[in-house]
Write a protein that holds these residues in place. Structure first.
Motif, PDB file in Angstrom:
ATOM      1  N   SER A   5       4.968  -2.358   3.639  1.00 32.55           N
ATOM      2  CA  SER A   5       5.258  -2.795   3.979  1.00 32.55           C
ATOM      3  C   SER A   5       6.453  -2.539   3.789  1.00 32.55           C
ATOM      4  O   SER A   5       7.802  -3.585   4.181  1.00 32.55           O
ATOM      5  CB  SER A   5       4.845  -4.082   2.774  1.00 32.55           C
ATOM      6  OG  SER A   5       4.729  -4.290   1.724  1.00 32.55           O
ATOM      7  N   CYS A   6       7.132  -1.881   3.440  1.00 35.46           N
ATOM      8  CA  CYS A   6       8.467  -1.553   2.941  1.00 35.46           C
ATOM      9  C   CYS A   6       9.115  -0.281   3.223  1.00 35.46           C
ATOM     10  O   CYS A   6      10.416   0.009   3.795  1.00 35.46           O
ATOM     11  CB  CYS A   6       8.452  -0.355   1.339  1.00 35.46           C
ATOM     12  SG  CYS A   6       7.911  -1.849  -0.425  1.00 35.46           S
ATOM     13  N   VAL A   7       8.287  -0.104   4.662  1.00 31.49           N
ATOM     14  CA  VAL A   7       9.133   0.632   5.286  1.00 31.49           C
ATOM     15  C   VAL A   7       9.725  -0.335   6.617  1.00 31.49           C
ATOM     16  O   VAL A   7       9.353  -1.008   7.173  1.00 31.49           O
ATOM     17  CB  VAL A   7       8.167   1.717   6.409  1.00 31.49           C
ATOM     18  CG1 VAL A   7       8.693   2.300   7.630  1.00 31.49           C
ATOM     19  CG2 VAL A   7       7.159   2.359   5.687  1.00 31.49           C
ATOM     20  N   LYS A   8      11.231   0.693   6.783  1.00 28.92           N
ATOM     21  CA  LYS A   8      12.257   0.391   7.783  1.00 28.92           C
ATOM     22  C   LYS A   8      11.622   0.334   9.542  1.00 28.92           C
ATOM     23  O   LYS A   8      10.752   1.353   9.346  1.00 28.92           O
ATOM     24  CB  LYS A   8      13.482   0.843   7.687  1.00 28.92           C
ATOM     25  CG  LYS A   8      14.123  -0.088   6.006  1.00 28.92           C
ATOM     26  CD  LYS A   8      15.345   0.744   6.344  1.00 28.92           C
ATOM     27  CE  LYS A   8      15.646   0.830   4.727  1.00 28.92           C
ATOM     28  NZ  LYS A   8      17.304   0.868   4.039  1.00 28.92           N
ATOM     29  N   GLN A   9      12.301  -0.343  10.296  1.00 32.27           N
ATOM     30  CA  GLN A   9      11.920  -1.059  11.517  1.00 32.27           C
ATOM     31  C   GLN A   9      12.068   1.161  12.385  1.00 32.27           C
ATOM     32  O   GLN A   9      13.673   1.549  11.739  1.00 32.27           O
ATOM     33  CB  GLN A   9      13.244  -1.425  12.307  1.00 32.27           C
ATOM     34  CG  GLN A   9      12.576  -1.410  14.099  1.00 32.27           C
ATOM     35  CD  GLN A   9      12.847  -3.182  14.202  1.00 32.27           C
ATOM     36  OE1 GLN A   9      12.986  -4.156  13.738  1.00 32.27           O
ATOM     37  NE2 GLN A   9      13.598  -3.073  15.482  1.00 32.27           N
ATOM     38  N   GLY A  10      11.746   1.616  12.960  1.00 33.25           N
ATOM     39  CA  GLY A  10      11.640   2.623  13.823  1.00 33.25           C
ATOM     40  C   GLY A  10      10.758   3.709  13.110  1.00 33.25           C
ATOM     41  O   GLY A  10      11.591   5.197  13.743  1.00 33.25           O
ATOM     42  N   GLU A  64       0.944  -9.453   3.871  1.00 27.19           N
ATOM     43  CA  GLU A  64      -0.454  -8.712   2.969  1.00 27.19           C
ATOM     44  C   GLU A  64      -0.698  -7.965   3.118  1.00 27.19           C
ATOM     45  O   GLU A  64      -1.222  -6.700   2.067  1.00 27.19           O
ATOM     46  CB  GLU A  64      -1.016 -10.201   2.211  1.00 27.19           C
ATOM     47  CG  GLU A  64      -1.746  -9.999   0.975  1.00 27.19           C
ATOM     48  CD  GLU A  64      -2.886 -10.786   1.425  1.00 27.19           C
ATOM     49  OE1 GLU A  64      -4.262  -9.927   0.651  1.00 27.19           O
ATOM     50  OE2 GLU A  64      -2.697 -11.441   2.052  1.00 27.19           O
ATOM     51  N   MET A  65      -0.997  -7.481   4.162  1.00 26.12           N
ATOM     52  CA  MET A  65      -2.152  -6.510   4.611  1.00 26.12           C
ATOM     53  C   MET A  65      -1.040  -5.778   4.447  1.00 26.12           C
ATOM     54  O   MET A  65      -1.988  -4.380   3.683  1.00 26.12           O
ATOM     55  CB  MET A  65      -3.010  -6.308   5.976  1.00 26.12           C
ATOM     56  CG  MET A  65      -3.849  -6.509   6.310  1.00 26.12           C
ATOM     57  SD  MET A  65      -5.311  -6.806   5.775  1.00 26.12           S
ATOM     58  CE  MET A  65      -6.667  -7.238   6.725  1.00 26.12           C
ATOM     59  N   ALA A  66      -0.745  -4.995   4.888  1.00 27.46           N
ATOM     60  CA  ALA A  66       0.766  -3.983   5.048  1.00 27.46           C
ATOM     61  C   ALA A  66       0.949  -3.043   3.956  1.00 27.46           C
ATOM     62  O   ALA A  66       0.879  -2.209   3.659  1.00 27.46           O
ATOM     63  CB  ALA A  66       2.010  -4.047   5.754  1.00 27.46           C
ATOM     64  N   GLN A  67       0.579  -4.619   3.013  1.00 25.65           N
ATOM     65  CA  GLN A  67       1.396  -4.401   1.013  1.00 25.65           C
ATOM     66  C   GLN A  67       0.006  -2.796   0.905  1.00 25.65           C
ATOM     67  O   GLN A  67       0.575  -1.992   0.159  1.00 25.65           O
ATOM     68  CB  GLN A  67       1.175  -5.381   0.130  1.00 25.65           C
ATOM     69  CG  GLN A  67       2.456  -5.775   0.427  1.00 25.65           C
ATOM     70  CD  GLN A  67       2.694  -7.375  -0.195  1.00 25.65           C
ATOM     71  OE1 GLN A  67       1.815  -7.605  -1.090  1.00 25.65           O
ATOM     72  NE2 GLN A  67       3.338  -7.596  -0.371  1.00 25.65           N
ATOM     73  N   HIS A  68      -1.465  -2.689   1.751  1.00 25.91           N
ATOM     74  CA  HIS A  68      -2.532  -2.560   0.814  1.00 25.91           C
ATOM     75  C   HIS A  68      -2.183  -0.964   1.515  1.00 25.91           C
ATOM     76  O   HIS A  68      -3.202  -0.241   0.648  1.00 25.91           O
ATOM     77  CB  HIS A  68      -4.058  -2.650   0.762  1.00 25.91           C
ATOM     78  CG  HIS A  68      -3.610  -4.129   0.066  1.00 25.91           C
ATOM     79  ND1 HIS A  68      -4.188  -4.390  -1.118  1.00 25.91           N
ATOM     80  CD2 HIS A  68      -3.466  -5.775   0.548  1.00 25.91           C
ATOM     81  CE1 HIS A  68      -4.113  -5.337  -1.330  1.00 25.91           C
ATOM     82  NE2 HIS A  68      -3.994  -6.682  -0.907  1.00 25.91           N
ATOM     83  N   ILE A  69      -1.560  -0.736   2.443  1.00 28.84           N
ATOM     84  CA  ILE A  69      -1.857   0.754   3.222  1.00 28.84           C
ATOM     85  C   ILE A  69      -0.452   1.221   2.718  1.00 28.84           C
ATOM     86  O   ILE A  69       1.148   1.415   2.598  1.00 28.84           O
ATOM     87  CB  ILE A  69      -1.868   0.383   4.524  1.00 28.84           C
ATOM     88  CG1 ILE A  69      -2.199  -0.795   5.033  1.00 28.84           C
ATOM     89  CG2 ILE A  69      -1.215   1.470   5.580  1.00 28.84           C
ATOM     90  CD1 ILE A  69      -2.140  -1.271   6.734  1.00 28.84           C
ATOM     91  N   MET A  70      -1.050   2.504   1.378  1.00 29.29           N
ATOM     92  CA  MET A  70       0.326   3.384   1.174  1.00 29.29           C
ATOM     93  C   MET A  70       0.983   4.406   2.728  1.00 29.29           C
ATOM     94  O   MET A  70      -0.115   5.002   3.054  1.00 29.29           O
ATOM     95  CB  MET A  70      -0.757   4.685   0.077  1.00 29.29           C
ATOM     96  CG  MET A  70      -0.960   2.722  -0.961  1.00 29.29           C
ATOM     97  SD  MET A  70       0.348   1.720  -1.866  1.00 29.29           S
ATOM     98  CE  MET A  70       1.569   2.676  -1.813  1.00 29.29           C
ATOM     99  N   ARG A  72       3.577   7.941   3.587  1.00 30.89           N
ATOM    100  CA  ARG A  72       4.591   8.902   3.684  1.00 30.89           C
ATOM    101  C   ARG A  72       5.110   9.617   4.827  1.00 30.89           C
ATOM    102  O   ARG A  72       4.458   9.014   5.872  1.00 30.89           O
ATOM    103  CB  ARG A  72       3.553  10.498   2.393  1.00 30.89           C
ATOM    104  CG  ARG A  72       2.732  10.823   3.451  1.00 30.89           C
ATOM    105  CD  ARG A  72       2.689  11.681   2.524  1.00 30.89           C
ATOM    106  NE  ARG A  72       0.803  12.807   3.648  1.00 30.89           N
ATOM    107  CZ  ARG A  72       1.017  13.179   4.618  1.00 30.89           C
ATOM    108  NH1 ARG A  72       2.521  13.403   5.389  1.00 30.89           N
ATOM    109  NH2 ARG A  72      -0.115  13.232   5.221  1.00 30.89           N
ATOM    110  N   PRO A  73       6.167   9.876   4.219  1.00 28.95           N
ATOM    111  CA  PRO A  73       7.130  10.496   5.546  1.00 28.95           C
ATOM    112  C   PRO A  73       6.818  11.609   6.074  1.00 28.95           C
ATOM    113  O   PRO A  73       5.924  12.167   5.795  1.00 28.95           O
ATOM    114  CB  PRO A  73       8.382  10.477   4.421  1.00 28.95           C
ATOM    115  CG  PRO A  73       8.904  10.187   3.266  1.00 28.95           C
ATOM    116  CD  PRO A  73       7.731   9.996   3.301  1.00 28.95           C
TER     117      PRO A  73
END
Length: 73
Positions: A5-10, A64-70, A72-73
């Motif tokens: 949920s914190c990842v930017k578009q693209g 909410e669902m995206a917050q549970h997916i961790m 890394r770059p």
């Protein structure tokens, strides 16, 4: 490591872990969200759903669902 949920578009990231109850983890894995899988955030907005490209398809996820997916770059 941060939540999807914190990842930017693209951005392209790799799934690191799925957090939460076993049912949520199984549901997300059935949708293709498996640790080690790369994905690209196609659309994101603060209040609405994310659209991600994963395994050759596009999937819409609620915040909410995206917050549970961790990831890394």
């Amino acid at each position: 490591m941060k939540s999807l949920s914190c990842v930017k578009q693209g951005r392209v990231v790799v799934i690191q872990d799925i957090e939460g109850c076993p049912q949520r983890k199984r549901h997300l894995e059935e949708m293709g969200f498996i640790p080690g899988t790369p994905l690209e955030v196609c659309r994101c907005c603060q209040q609405g759903p994310l659209v991600v490209s994963i395994r050759g398809g596009k999937v819409m996820l609620g915040q909410e669902m995206a917050q549970h997916i961790m990831v890394r770059p």
